[in-house]
Design an enzyme around this catalytic site. Structure first.
Site: not given
Length: 411
Positions: A163, A302, A313, A334, A339, A398
């Protein structure tokens, strides 16, 4: 002396619009692109919503015969790249082709192609597998096809960092120009992950929301968030060395000034405690841009709408910005786009530079119930006018990948 790099063109295909201007208008209006999934049977999965691209026609850009030799993620990349290059009014010709490169990543590449061809193989044997199977599936084919169609012969590469892919791709391309290896780069991310196995995999690892209501399914930083909504599309920018852009009279959206990229070295899917790796990426990007934390007015987070991401975050922002964390604005687009995995950073970089250019902050929609762990200014529910002199965009993936881009108003 570092060469200065500016953004002169933007192009995107997203769940909130099939070009950058439409997507931006819809995001500012708080319009969501999330709906009940139509591409797959929602009854077969624990999650039932998705942020799908709608009414997209690849044949506006590529002949049908050629389009059939490409996976959907490459379609999105090509369309977005064509739009970005046209927006930049960048002519790629024999005299400059060697100095114009392409750096477009994808988190998982041609998963749809892989699934379809595997089914063909199981039913009908290897002779019926398409000769285009491998070139359709591999993640670098978006950047390869864009290079071929546009005739860009410079640096040609593909970043795959889950991502964080789109943000890493733009950051890596920025460094190519900064060090003098190209005059312009076409960069970003593309993804088409709404496929049976991708969706099943994310359901199996409980990353996706099980909220069946498309209107409230993606709710970053809200107490009642329970997972992300899978999206698809592409976001591509044209990066250009400043003098090169000025010489040809290009319009300038913003300047790219910093890039930070770090690894958590912690866990395959969970972020490091306290968002430690993300905090380092932000610090590096800000320092690389010759900025101080107090210079940052806005963060495109994010902000996935998962429990750990949003909490960590927020902790990372507090770690980097200290007292200034409560003064800056943060939003997660998002909440409207879902996403887009490897494409997220490309689309969000575009939203970030448009926030700087237009002096308006996109909202985080569906923010209803504050979370004590997420207690900063997330621009809840409505866009807000603001002077944005400098901003950053975060992407975390990830594998422990963290990437941050720093942008500044061009002066």
């Amino acid at each position: 002396m570092k060469r200065r790099v500016v953004i002169t063109g933007v192009g995107s295909v997203t769940p909130v619009g099939n070009d950058a201007a439409t997507a931006w208008q819809n995001v500012l209006a708080g319009k969501s692109g999330i709906g009940t999934m139509t591409r797959l049977d929602p009854e077969q999965f624990s999650a039932s919503v998705a942020a799908e691209v709608k009414d997209f026609d690849i044949e506006k850009y590529v002949e049908r015969k050629e389009a059939r030799k490409m996976d959907r993620f490459t379609h999105y990349a090509l369309a977005s790249a064509f739009m970005a290059v046209e927006d930049a009014n960048l002519k790629i010709e024999d005299h400059n082709a060697n100095r114009i490169g392409v750096w477009i990543g994808s988190g998982i590449g041609g998963m749809e192609t892989f699934e379809n061809q595997f089914e063909t193989f199981q039913k009908r044997g290897y002779r019926r597998v398409s000769p285009f199977f491998v070139p359709m599936m591999i993640p670098d084919m978006a950047t390869g096809q864009v290079s071929i169609y546009l005739g860009a012969k410079g640096v040609n590469s593909c970043t795959v960092t889950a991502c964080a892919t789109g943000t890493n791709s733009i950051g890596d391309a920025f460094k190519v120009i900064q060090r003098g290896d190209a005059d312009a780069m076409i960069a970003g991310g593309a993804e088409a992950p709404i496929t049976k196995m991708s969706y099943a995999g994310f359901c199996a690892n409980t990353a996706l929301t099980t909220n069946p209501d498309p209107k409230t399914a993606s709710r970053p930083f809200d107490l009642n968030r329970d997972g992300f909504v899978m999206g698809e599309g592409a976001g591509i920018v044209v990066l250009e060395e400043l003098e090169h852009a000025l010489k040809r009279g290009a319009k300038i959206y913003a300047e790219v000034v910093g890039y930070g990229s770090t690894g958590d070295a912690h866990h395959i899917t969970a972020p490091a405690p306290g968002g430690e790796g993300g905090a380092r990426a932000m610090k590096i990007a800000i320092e690389d841009g010759g900025l101080s934390p107090e210079d940052i007015d806005y963060i495109n987070a994010h902000g996935t709408s998962t429990e750990y991401n949003d909490k960590f975050e927020t902790m990372a922002v507090k770690e980097v910005f200290g007292d200034h964390a409560t003064k800056l604005a943060i939003s997660s687009t998002k909440s409207m786009t879902g996403h887009l995995l490897g494409a997220a950073g490309g689309v969000e970089a575009i939203f970030t530079v448009l926030a700087i250019k237009d002096g308006i902050l996109p909202p985080t929609i569906n923010y209803e119930t504050p979370d004590p762990d997420c207690d900063l200014d997330y621009v809840p529910n409505e866009a807000r006018k603001a002077v944005v002199n400098a901003a950053i965009s975060n992407s975390l993936g990830f594998g422990g990948h963290n990437a941050t881009l720093a942008f500044k108003k061009y002066e």
